[in-house]
Design an enzyme around this catalytic site. Structure first.
Site, short mmCIF file in Angstrom:
data_model
loop_
_atom_site.label_atom_id
_atom_site.label_comp_id
_atom_site.label_asym_id
_atom_site.label_seq_id
_atom_site.Cartn_x
_atom_site.Cartn_y
_atom_site.Cartn_z
N GLY A 33 9.88 -9.25 -45.91
CA GLY A 33 10.92 -8.45 -45.25
C GLY A 33 10.70 -8.38 -43.77
O GLY A 33 9.87 -9.09 -43.21
N ASN A 34 11.47 -7.52 -43.11
CA ASN A 34 11.32 -7.33 -41.67
C ASN A 34 11.48 -5.85 -41.34
O ASN A 34 11.76 -5.04 -42.21
CB ASN A 34 12.32 -8.20 -40.90
CG ASN A 34 13.76 -7.83 -41.21
OD1 ASN A 34 14.23 -6.78 -40.85
ND2 ASN A 34 14.45 -8.72 -41.94
N ARG A 35 11.28 -5.51 -40.07
CA ARG A 35 11.19 -4.10 -39.67
C ARG A 35 12.51 -3.49 -39.24
O ARG A 35 12.53 -2.41 -38.66
CB ARG A 35 10.19 -3.96 -38.52
CG ARG A 35 8.79 -4.34 -38.88
CD ARG A 35 7.83 -3.99 -37.76
NE ARG A 35 6.53 -4.61 -37.95
CZ ARG A 35 5.60 -4.12 -38.76
NH1 ARG A 35 5.82 -3.01 -39.43
NH2 ARG A 35 4.44 -4.76 -38.90
#
Ligand code: CTP
Ligand code: CA
Length: 235
Positions: A33-35
């Site tokens: 995933g990412n932030r």
């Protein structure tokens, strides 16, 4: 923006906003995933509601409550984001892709939890590229499946060969969208931060500097540029 009620310049319009970051499962307990926090997409949805639009927010993994007055579709993966955005974009006047879709997903999703090996070996993770939703929608001929105004977001750092705006111009052309909102993230983080510095680039060559401000301020600046490019409201 400000405290006064904004003009209802999006009344009679249907708009779609995507927000948050997609997650790609590796096994039943893990994901890539990412932030992305979803805050910018939420601000866009709230601003569009305030300006009178009928708003669909396609939200990937953001832990924020539904914005009042918007229809919210919750998704996890880039494939699910694509399905939901394509469905919502049918007949819409504008699409704003503020989401951060994971660019890659694991080639295979393990149905069982991946276990450690006794010899200390780590499993390789093979990845495939995800579909580019913005590019797919923008490439369609304007009509029932291609909103009249399609907007992308890009966080760029620039490198030894090209500045942020050169990279952003190239991305705007590659994506085929009408507007690209560019954040210069060379200096530090924008993810999860309350404020932005941005430039809105247009396919017609225009560039509007938004300057430093809140995500709500940027959201209204984006809708200003969208509103300028919408055709007349159908009777
Ligand atoms: N985007 C999309 N589908 C993807 C990836 C990105 O629709 N699979 C959209 C994002 O929502 C954003 C715009 O494309 O509006 C630009 O995203 P960005 O990550 O900057 O573009 P990429 O083409 O993925 O390029 P990069 O290699 O720089 O990540
Ligand atoms: Ca990307």
């Amino acid at each position: 923006s400000g405290d006064a009620a904004p003009a209802q310049d999006l009344a009679g319009r249907r708009v779609v906003v995507s927000a948050g970051g997609t997650r790609e499962p590796l096994d039943p307990v893990r994901f890539l995933g990412n932030r992305s926090s979803g805050l910018q997409g939420w601000a866009l949805a709230r601003a569009a509601v305030a300006r009178g639009a009928s708003v669909t927010l396609v939200a990937a993994n953001a832990t924020l409550p539904d914005p009042a007055g918007a229809r919210v579709v919750r998704v996890e993966t880039t494939a699910q984001l694509r399905e939901a955005v394509l469905a919502a974009a049918e007949g819409a006047d504008a699409l704003v892709m503020a989401a951060a879709p994971a660019d890659f997903r694991p080639t295979e999703v393990s149905t069982a939890k991946i276990k450690k090996a006794d010899d200390g070996a780590a499993p390789p993770i093979a990845l495939v590229q995800n579909p580019d939703i913005l590019r797919e929608v923008a490439a369609r001929p304007v009509g029932p499946t291609r909103p009249g105004v399609v907007v992308g977001f890009a966080a760029e750092t620039g490198d030894a060969h090209a500045g942020v705006l050169d990279l952003a111009r190239a991305k705007l052309t590659r994506k085929g969208c009408d507007l690209l909102v560019v954040n210069d993230v060379s200096g530090g983080a924008v993810f999860g931060s309350p404020d932005n510095d941005a430039v809105v680039l247009a396919a017609d060559g225009a560039a509007v500097e938004v300057g430093h401000g809140s995500k709500a301020h940027l959201a209204h600046a984006v809708w200003d540029q969208v509103a300028l490019r919408l055709g007349p409201v159908p009777p």
